[in-house]
Design a protein around this motif. Structure first.
Motif, PDB file in Angstrom:
ATOM      1  N   ALA A  71       0.837  -1.197   0.000  1.00 55.78           N
ATOM      2  CA  ALA A  71       0.000   0.000   0.000  1.00 55.78           C
ATOM      3  C   ALA A  71       0.877   1.253   0.000  1.00 55.78           C
ATOM      4  N   THR A  72       1.974   1.191   0.746  1.00 53.84           N
ATOM      5  CA  THR A  72       2.910   2.312   0.784  1.00 53.84           C
ATOM      6  C   THR A  72       3.593   2.487  -0.567  1.00 53.84           C
ATOM      7  N   ASN A  73       3.944   1.374  -1.223  1.00 52.08           N
ATOM      8  CA  ASN A  73       4.492   1.455  -2.585  1.00 52.08           C
ATOM      9  C   ASN A  73       3.510   2.152  -3.521  1.00 52.08           C
ATOM     10  N   LEU A  74       2.231   1.796  -3.398  1.00 49.08           N
ATOM     11  CA  LEU A  74       1.205   2.405  -4.239  1.00 49.08           C
ATOM     12  C   LEU A  74       1.139   3.910  -4.008  1.00 49.08           C
ATOM     13  N   ALA A  75       1.220   4.318  -2.743  1.00 49.84           N
ATOM     14  CA  ALA A  75       1.192   5.747  -2.427  1.00 49.84           C
ATOM     15  C   ALA A  75       2.372   6.473  -3.084  1.00 49.84           C
ATOM     16  N   GLU A  76       3.542   5.856  -3.056  1.00 50.91           N
ATOM     17  CA  GLU A  76       4.718   6.457  -3.697  1.00 50.91           C
ATOM     18  C   GLU A  76       4.518   6.578  -5.204  1.00 50.91           C
ATOM     19  N   THR A  77       3.912   5.555  -5.807  1.00 48.53           N
ATOM     20  CA  THR A  77       3.687   5.577  -7.247  1.00 48.53           C
ATOM     21  C   THR A  77       2.673   6.655  -7.627  1.00 48.53           C
ATOM     22  N   ILE A  78       1.650   6.829  -6.799  1.00 47.03           N
ATOM     23  CA  ILE A  78       0.657   7.876  -7.075  1.00 47.03           C
ATOM     24  C   ILE A  78       1.316   9.257  -7.072  1.00 47.03           C
ATOM     25  N   ARG A  79       2.204   9.490  -6.137  1.00 44.34           N
ATOM     26  CA  ARG A  79       2.924  10.772  -6.125  1.00 44.34           C
ATOM     27  C   ARG A  79       3.751  10.931  -7.396  1.00 44.34           C
ATOM     28  N   PHE A  80       4.406   9.856  -7.816  1.00 40.45           N
ATOM     29  CA  PHE A  80       5.194   9.898  -9.042  1.00 40.45           C
ATOM     30  C   PHE A  80       4.305  10.214 -10.253  1.00 40.45           C
ATOM     31  N   ILE A  81       3.144   9.561 -10.339  1.00 39.06           N
ATOM     32  CA  ILE A  81       2.245   9.783 -11.477  1.00 39.06           C
ATOM     33  C   ILE A  81       1.758  11.227 -11.514  1.00 39.06           C
ATOM     34  N   GLU A  82       1.358  11.749 -10.372  1.00 35.81           N
ATOM     35  CA  GLU A  82       0.736  13.076 -10.340  1.00 35.81           C
ATOM     36  C   GLU A  82       1.740  14.221 -10.404  1.00 35.81           C
ATOM     37  N   LEU A  83       2.899  14.048  -9.752  1.00 33.16           N
ATOM     38  CA  LEU A  83       3.854  15.159  -9.638  1.00 33.16           C
ATOM     39  C   LEU A  83       5.181  14.912 -10.351  1.00 33.16           C
ATOM     40  N   GLY A  84       5.425  13.666 -10.737  1.00 35.59           N
ATOM     41  CA  GLY A  84       6.729  13.353 -11.327  1.00 35.59           C
ATOM     42  C   GLY A  84       7.836  13.372 -10.302  1.00 35.59           C
ATOM     43  N   GLU A  85       7.487  13.151  -9.018  1.00 40.00           N
ATOM     44  CA  GLU A  85       8.463  13.208  -7.928  1.00 40.00           C
ATOM     45  C   GLU A  85       8.402  11.930  -7.104  1.00 40.00           C
ATOM     46  N   GLU A  86       9.542  11.551  -6.547  1.00 40.06           N
ATOM     47  CA  GLU A  86       9.571  10.504  -5.532  1.00 40.06           C
ATOM     48  C   GLU A  86       9.333  11.153  -4.170  1.00 40.06           C
ATOM     49  N   MET A  87       9.115  10.346  -3.140  1.00 36.74           N
ATOM     50  CA  MET A  87       8.948  10.886  -1.795  1.00 36.74           C
ATOM     51  C   MET A  87      10.214  11.634  -1.377  1.00 36.74           C
ATOM     52  N   LEU A  88      10.021  12.671  -0.580  1.00 37.94           N
ATOM     53  CA  LEU A  88      11.129  13.562  -0.249  1.00 37.94           C
ATOM     54  C   LEU A  88      11.969  13.073   0.923  1.00 37.94           C
ATOM     55  N   LYS A  89      11.539  12.009   1.587  1.00 34.20           N
ATOM     56  CA  LYS A  89      12.307  11.490   2.718  1.00 34.20           C
ATOM     57  C   LYS A  89      12.201   9.975   2.734  1.00 34.20           C
ATOM     58  N   ASP A  90      13.054   9.353   3.543  1.00 36.74           N
ATOM     59  CA  ASP A  90      13.042   7.898   3.624  1.00 36.74           C
ATOM     60  C   ASP A  90      11.744   7.412   4.256  1.00 36.74           C
ATOM     61  N   ARG A  91      11.324   6.226   3.843  1.00 37.70           N
ATOM     62  CA  ARG A  91      10.102   5.629   4.354  1.00 37.70           C
ATOM     63  C   ARG A  91      10.247   5.348   5.845  1.00 37.70           C
ATOM     64  N   PRO A  92       9.238   5.734   6.661  1.00 34.06           N
ATOM     65  CA  PRO A  92       9.307   5.422   8.100  1.00 34.06           C
ATOM     66  C   PRO A  92       9.135   3.925   8.332  1.00 34.06           C
ATOM     67  N   LYS A  93      10.069   3.314   9.050  1.00 35.64           N
ATOM     68  CA  LYS A  93      10.001   1.878   9.327  1.00 35.64           C
ATOM     69  C   LYS A  93      10.236   1.639  10.806  1.00 35.64           C
ATOM     70  N   ARG A  94       9.431   0.728  11.387  1.00 38.99           N
ATOM     71  CA  ARG A  94       9.589   0.386  12.795  1.00 38.99           C
ATOM     72  C   ARG A  94       9.550  -1.118  13.017  1.00 38.99           C
ATOM     73  N   ASP A  95       9.875  -1.900  11.997  1.00 42.67           N
ATOM     74  CA  ASP A  95       9.851  -3.355  12.163  1.00 42.67           C
ATOM     75  C   ASP A  95      11.156  -3.796  12.810  1.00 42.67           C
ATOM     76  N   ASP A  96      11.103  -4.038  14.141  1.00 42.18           N
ATOM     77  CA  ASP A  96      12.302  -4.493  14.845  1.00 42.18           C
ATOM     78  C   ASP A  96      12.190  -5.954  15.251  1.00 42.18           C
ATOM     79  N   SER A  97      11.254  -6.694  14.609  1.00 38.99           N
ATOM     80  CA  SER A  97      11.070  -8.104  14.973  1.00 38.99           C
ATOM     81  C   SER A  97      12.328  -8.951  14.784  1.00 38.99           C
ATOM     82  N   PRO A  98      13.205  -8.664  13.781  1.00 41.59           N
ATOM     83  CA  PRO A  98      14.415  -9.483  13.676  1.00 41.59           C
ATOM     84  C   PRO A  98      15.334  -9.376  14.896  1.00 41.59           C
ATOM     85  N   PHE A  99      15.161  -8.295  15.676  1.00 38.77           N
ATOM     86  CA  PHE A  99      16.028  -8.077  16.831  1.00 38.77           C
ATOM     87  C   PHE A  99      15.294  -8.288  18.150  1.00 38.77           C
ATOM     88  N   ALA A 100      14.073  -8.830  18.072  1.00 40.83           N
ATOM     89  CA  ALA A 100      13.249  -8.975  19.276  1.00 40.83           C
ATOM     90  C   ALA A 100      13.857  -9.958  20.252  1.00 40.83           C
TER      91      ALA A 100
END
Length: 238
Positions: A201-230
């Protein structure tokens, strides 16, 4: 989308958008029904979701074929080119959403044969966030709404936090009683499938911005998956 001199070009672009929205609607419904089947322990409902996955695959191929024909025959430029290229990206993401929904359904079929030992409430709550994200991306695409797409992109962190909580809870159940290992293992895979749908869904949101504005997101994607280190402390007495 501006009108073109050749009316058939506009019609082909609109057909492509319609195919993507149909694909998205089916993928969204598959996720909703997969989680409902999990909550109800309904193996028949889950089996129906698995069978419908072929319809998603067919629509994905249709969207790709429409996009390739537009590239070959119309040589689109600017916003039209972004739509065609973005459509291929979106079709693949939506097809993967359908695959993950089918995976959830397959695990549900197995879980329905086991005693109901573990609550799926936390996974349902996590899924509601993802379902809303998916709905909002499709609404954003239909309405050319970049702000709504941005709001979806920013919610990816909530999904990661919910997944981390589910992950730790299920590990604790497994450590408390070895009889929980099999159902919890299936639920862990289901939770990961839901988390991955959130990523798409987040990929889709990035693609919609690209389609409408011709731009990628201006910052890194927020991630909080720390399960590998749990690190989960064993219950007292274990």
């Amino acid at each position: 989308m501006a009108d073109h001199t050749v009316r058939s070009f506009d019609e082909a672009l609109e057909r492509l958008r319609d195919t993507l929205l149909r694909l998205g609607g089916i993928a969204e419904k598959a996720l909703t029904e997969a989680i409902a089947a999990l909550a109800k322990r309904d193996a028949d409902m889950a089996a129906h979701i698995v069978q419908r996955d072929a319809e998603l695959d067919g629509l994905c191929r249709l969207a790709e074929d429409q996009a390739v024909k537009l590239l070959a025959l119309r040589q689109p430029m600017a916003s039209d080119l972004r739509l065609v290229v973005g459509a291929i990206r979106m079709a693949l993401d939506l097809e993967r959403v359908g695959d993950y929904a089918a995976n959830i359904a397959k695990r549900t079929i197995v879980l329905a044969q086991l005693p109901p030992a573990i609550s799926v409430g936390p996974i349902q709550r996590m899924s509601r966030i993802v379902q809303e994200m998916l709905k909002d991306t499709l609404d954003a695409f239909a309405a050319h709404d970049v702000e709504k797409a941005q709001s979806v992109w920013e919610r990816d962190e909530q999904v990661d936090e919910a997944y981390n909580a589910v992950f730790r809870s299920l590990l604790t159940y497994m450590m408390e009683d070895p009889r929980n290992i099999t159902p919890c293992a299936h639920l862990l895979f289901i939770a990961k499938n839901v988390e991955r749908i959130g990523d798409h869904a987040t990929n889709l949101a990035e693609t919609i911005r690209f389609i409408e504005l011709g731009e990628e997101m201006l910052k890194d994607r927020p991630k909080r998956d720390d399960s590998p280190f749990a690190i989960v402390e064993p219950p007292a007495g274990v």
